[in-house]
Design a protein around this motif. Sequence first.
Motif, mmCIF file in Angstrom:
data_model
loop_
_atom_site.group_PDB
_atom_site.id
_atom_site.type_symbol
_atom_site.label_atom_id
_atom_site.label_comp_id
_atom_site.label_asym_id
_atom_site.label_seq_id
_atom_site.Cartn_x
_atom_site.Cartn_y
_atom_site.Cartn_z
ATOM 1 N N UNK A 65 -19.137 -25.838 -14.434
ATOM 2 C CA UNK A 65 -18.578 -24.495 -14.226
ATOM 3 C C UNK A 65 -19.204 -23.444 -15.139
ATOM 4 N N UNK A 66 -20.211 -23.834 -15.943
ATOM 5 C CA UNK A 66 -20.931 -22.852 -16.735
ATOM 6 C C UNK A 66 -20.703 -22.903 -18.235
ATOM 7 N N UNK A 67 -19.849 -23.786 -18.698
ATOM 8 C CA UNK A 67 -19.658 -23.923 -20.138
ATOM 9 C C UNK A 67 -20.910 -24.563 -20.743
ATOM 10 N N UNK A 68 -21.249 -24.177 -21.977
ATOM 11 C CA UNK A 68 -22.328 -24.875 -22.670
ATOM 12 C C UNK A 68 -21.808 -26.244 -23.082
ATOM 13 N N UNK A 69 -22.722 -27.141 -23.451
ATOM 14 C CA UNK A 69 -22.297 -28.463 -23.901
ATOM 15 C C UNK A 69 -21.361 -28.344 -25.101
ATOM 16 N N UNK A 70 -21.703 -27.460 -26.016
ATOM 17 C CA UNK A 70 -20.888 -27.274 -27.226
ATOM 18 C C UNK A 70 -19.491 -26.770 -26.869
ATOM 19 N N UNK A 103 -5.993 -25.252 -10.425
ATOM 20 C CA UNK A 103 -6.695 -26.499 -10.724
ATOM 21 C C UNK A 103 -8.024 -26.552 -9.975
ATOM 22 N N UNK A 104 -8.993 -27.210 -10.598
ATOM 23 C CA UNK A 104 -10.284 -27.462 -9.962
ATOM 24 C C UNK A 104 -10.334 -28.925 -9.568
ATOM 25 N N UNK A 108 -7.359 -25.109 -14.782
ATOM 26 C CA UNK A 108 -8.200 -23.970 -15.168
ATOM 27 C C UNK A 108 -7.521 -23.229 -16.313
ATOM 28 N N UNK A 109 -8.318 -22.468 -17.053
ATOM 29 C CA UNK A 109 -7.708 -21.654 -18.109
ATOM 30 C C UNK A 109 -7.510 -20.247 -17.623
#
Length: 158
Positions: free
Chosen positions: A84-89, A143-144, A157-158
């Motif tokens: 969904x586009x979050x970085x690994x960190x 929800x996803x 989801x947030x």
Amino acid sequence: MKIYLANLQAYNEGKLSGKWLDITKDDLQQAVIDLGEAEWAIHDYELPFKIGEHENLNDLQEVGKKWGTMYDYEKAAFCCLVDDGYTLKEALECYEDRSVYEANSFEDLAYQFVEEGLYGDIPELLEYYINYEAIGRDLAFYYTEYEFNNNNYFIRNE
């Protein structure tokens, strides 16, 4: 969980120079040194989530360290966040905070929520009148749905 780390200088000269590395075992920073500390890129990978060709190796190494200790539902939450586009960190920092449920469909998730009492105590007599399909449609906003290891997960989801 592998990546192919390529030496870009050799690649630009028409030579294939690189190495397949297991992110759960191999030292990725040492691999860069072994490549002659040249510019590098990830040209291929065998991971259950998407990465870029210049992914942060420290973050990738951290994922490799944690992966073996994660439950499947946590892996699903992590992969969903990355996809969904979050970085690994970012995904590593918040995947444990997500509510994750296993169900076949949103309608089944609605049924599960009612059974677990998430909508309060509902008399058994009234349960026959509940429109689980409609509740499931509403849950789709929050929800996803994500498939991981042939299981269907629903991540809040947030």
